[in-house]
Design a protein around this motif. Structure first.
Motif, PDB file in Angstrom:
ATOM      1  N   PHE A 137      34.483  33.036  52.695  1.00  0.00           N
ATOM      2  CA  PHE A 137      33.205  33.366  52.080  1.00  0.00           C
ATOM      3  C   PHE A 137      33.223  32.852  50.638  1.00  0.00           C
ATOM      4  N   GLU A 138      32.081  32.817  50.026  1.00  0.00           N
ATOM      5  CA  GLU A 138      31.962  32.366  48.650  1.00  0.00           C
ATOM      6  C   GLU A 138      32.157  33.543  47.697  1.00  0.00           C
ATOM      7  N   GLY A 139      32.757  33.298  46.512  1.00  0.00           N
ATOM      8  CA  GLY A 139      32.958  34.398  45.579  1.00  0.00           C
ATOM      9  C   GLY A 139      33.601  33.943  44.298  1.00  0.00           C
ATOM     10  N   TRP A 140      34.100  34.950  43.529  1.00  0.00           N
ATOM     11  CA  TRP A 140      34.753  34.712  42.241  1.00  0.00           C
ATOM     12  C   TRP A 140      36.080  35.452  42.202  1.00  0.00           C
ATOM     13  N   VAL A 141      37.064  34.838  41.528  1.00  0.00           N
ATOM     14  CA  VAL A 141      38.361  35.483  41.346  1.00  0.00           C
ATOM     15  C   VAL A 141      38.239  36.431  40.154  1.00  0.00           C
ATOM     16  N   GLU A 142      38.330  37.730  40.425  1.00  0.00           N
ATOM     17  CA  GLU A 142      38.200  38.724  39.361  1.00  0.00           C
ATOM     18  C   GLU A 142      39.533  38.980  38.656  1.00  0.00           C
ATOM     19  N   ARG A 143      40.599  39.068  39.420  1.00  0.00           N
ATOM     20  CA  ARG A 143      41.898  39.398  38.827  1.00  0.00           C
ATOM     21  C   ARG A 143      43.015  38.818  39.695  1.00  0.00           C
ATOM     22  N   LEU A 144      44.022  38.213  39.057  1.00  0.00           N
ATOM     23  CA  LEU A 144      45.163  37.656  39.761  1.00  0.00           C
ATOM     24  C   LEU A 144      46.331  38.640  39.753  1.00  0.00           C
TER      25      LEU A 144
END
Length: 524
Positions: A137-144
């Motif tokens: 799915f499409e998204g954003w990396v919030e925290r590694l």
């Protein structure tokens, strides 16, 4: 007056006759006495002449004296000549010289050749144990949570937190469907089935997006949506590649992590083309690595690749190795050894017995003490110390395995045999006639022309005593093109040469003479 003239004429006639008689007698005393056919006259015992050979080394002999088309006498070959080539092609060498040269022989024998195949390889990742983390799915990396390449991760360990509107929407649908399903517990079956189907569809959507069962269960218990969810590692292994960066946006299908399980690794070794037929899956292999001197890893051949590298003429083979301690790191070079399956018994000779001329291979066979025969052989499989002889040598025949006179990179067997010739006595620069055209001969002359492209030189040389050649101009082959460096047409030179094959004369050494040092006659 007439009487005085008559007396003077008689005296002149008498003196002339006396002088003529003295001259004739003196000439007869100095003239060489013709030897009887088949013998050589001299102070010593007569030797029998076997035949006469061509003075230019051509394969032409005569039972009687004759001249070649250039007018040169054929050279006699005497019986019992030391180091001479017999009429059957064998070589006779005195026992004293055989001992002095350290000639060793071994019998050819029938045996099965066991061979050790060696190859160079490298440690590689087991392709079956590599996993890629690629969101659907499409998204954003919030925290590694894992942000270093090479980090060890466990199965189920969180890699990063992701925010995705699609993921939030799917959670909300699942939560609404779950609550609706509870609210419609007393409704008719049609309504309950519809709400249950909506809940199951939302649940399947989350599962298809690789949301773990633990997270789904947690969502069901909370009955609410979460803004971010954690994506977890599918395997235990090492992070080989990390493209995820905190705050980045990713599209469906982007590979953010690559994780490899290194508990088992591959050794990919490149086996030479001639050894491929000796390799079969299941064979045990020994692996050594420079990083761990003295340590041997053992594995088995699991696969022989079906393709050959045309540039290196090698075929890759694969060995699987357990790597519990992580010592075998991808990229390390490795050396592979395995014992090939022995072939069926065949006639073999030691490798040192073969004289490889490039286009053909020769073996010296001892026919009797001090008598050797050069034979062309057809070779087969090789082992560490022996080689199969398909044609040319029989079981039990003695072959020469060690003789320093055979080491000659610039000539073939005939030139190498010239090494049997003893050096000339001190102060004697002329070689003795041995009846062999393969001896080293010496000459002086002038350079007529040099052809560097073909490696030949034309010399107008003085008479060659050892071959009974008159002064003439002829072409020679340079054993090494560098011999002609610095030589120009007209230069006076002295040179050494041998007969490499019938009619082919090869210069092995040449150097300039002082001006006027050679008065060669040009022309035949």
């Amino acid at each position: 007056m007439n009487r005085l003239l008559a007396t003077g004429g008689a005296l002149v006639a008498l003196a002339t006759a006396a002088g003529l008689g003295y001259a004739i007698g003196h000439h007869r005393n100095d003239a060489p006495v013709a030897s009887a056919p088949g013998t050589q006259a001299g102070a010593g015992a007569a030797r029998k002449i076997l035949y006469y050979r061509n003075p230019m080394g051509l394969p032409d002999t005569s039972p009687t004296p004759k001249k070649d088309p250039m007018g040169m006498d054929y050279i006699p070959v005497y019986e019992g000549a030391d180091d001479a080539q017999a009429s059957d092609g064998s070589l006779r060498i005195s026992v004293e010289k055989v001992q002095k040269l350290g000639v060793r022989t071994e019998p050819a024998k029938t045996q099965s050749l066991a061979r050790t195949v060696r190859a160079v390889g490298r440690i590689e990742v087991d392709e079956r144990r590599v996993a890629t983390v690629s969101p659907k799915f499409e998204g954003w990396v919030e925290r590694l949570h894992v942000n270093v390449t090479g980090q060890l991760v466990s199965r189920g360990q969180p890699l990063f937190d992701v925010y995705s509107p699609e993921l939030v929407s799917a959670q909300r649908e699942y939560a609404i469907a779950s609550k609706g399903n509870e609210a419609l517990s007393n409704a008719d079956s049609t309504a309950r089935d519809g709400m249950r189907g909506l809940a199951e569809a939302s649940l399947a959507r989350l599962r298809n997006w690789d949301i773990s069962e633990a997270q789904i269960k947690e969502l069901a218990q909370q009955g609410d949506t979460r803004r971010t969810l954690s994506l977890r590692s599918p395997v235990t292994g090492i992070v080989m590649e990390k493209k995820a960066v905190q705050g980045m946006r990713f599209a469906a299908g982007d590979a953010l992590y690559q994780i490899a399980d290194l508990s088992t690794v591959w050794v990919i070794a490149d086996v030479n083309e001639q050894d491929v037929g000796l390799i079969t899956p299941g064979q045990k292999a020994r692996i050594t690595i420079n990083a761990y001197p003295g340590k041997v890893f053992e594995g088995a051949i699991t696969y022989v690749y079906p393709t050959l590298n045309a540039e290196t003429r090698t075929v890759p083979v694969r060995v699987e190795l357990a790597n519990p301690g992580g010592q075998l790191k991808p990229g390390l070079f490795a050396a592979l050894e395995l014992n090939a399956t022995p072939r069926s018994p065949a006639v073999t000779v030691p490798l040192s017995a073969v004289i490889d001329g490039g286009t053909r291979q020769l073996v010296l066979v001892q026919l009797a003490e001090g008598r050797f025969e050069p034979r062309t052989v057809k070779l087969g499989a090789r082992s560490e110390s022996a080689v199969e002889v398909i044609e040319g040598v029989k079981d039990g025949e003695l072959v020469v395995t060690s003789a320093n006179f055979l080491i000659d990179a610039e000539s073939n067997l005939k030139a190498a045999v010239s090494g049997f010739k003893p050096p000339p006595p001190a102060g004697d620069s002329k070689p003795k006639e041995t009846g062999s055209a393969s001896a080293v001969h010496h000459g002086e002359g002038h350079v007529e022309a040099i052809d560097t492209a073909s490696g030949t030189i034309s010399l107008a040389h003085l008479p060659i005593t050892s071959l009974k050649w008159p002064a003439m101009t002829m072409d020679f082959v340079l054993a090494n093109a560098s011999l002609g460096d610095g030589l120009k047409a007209g230069a006076a030179v002295q040179f050494d040469f041998v007969e490499r094959q019938p009619g082919e004369w090869v210069i092995t050494a040449i150097k300039p003479l002082a001006a006027g040092g050679a008065g060669a006659h040009k022309g035949h």
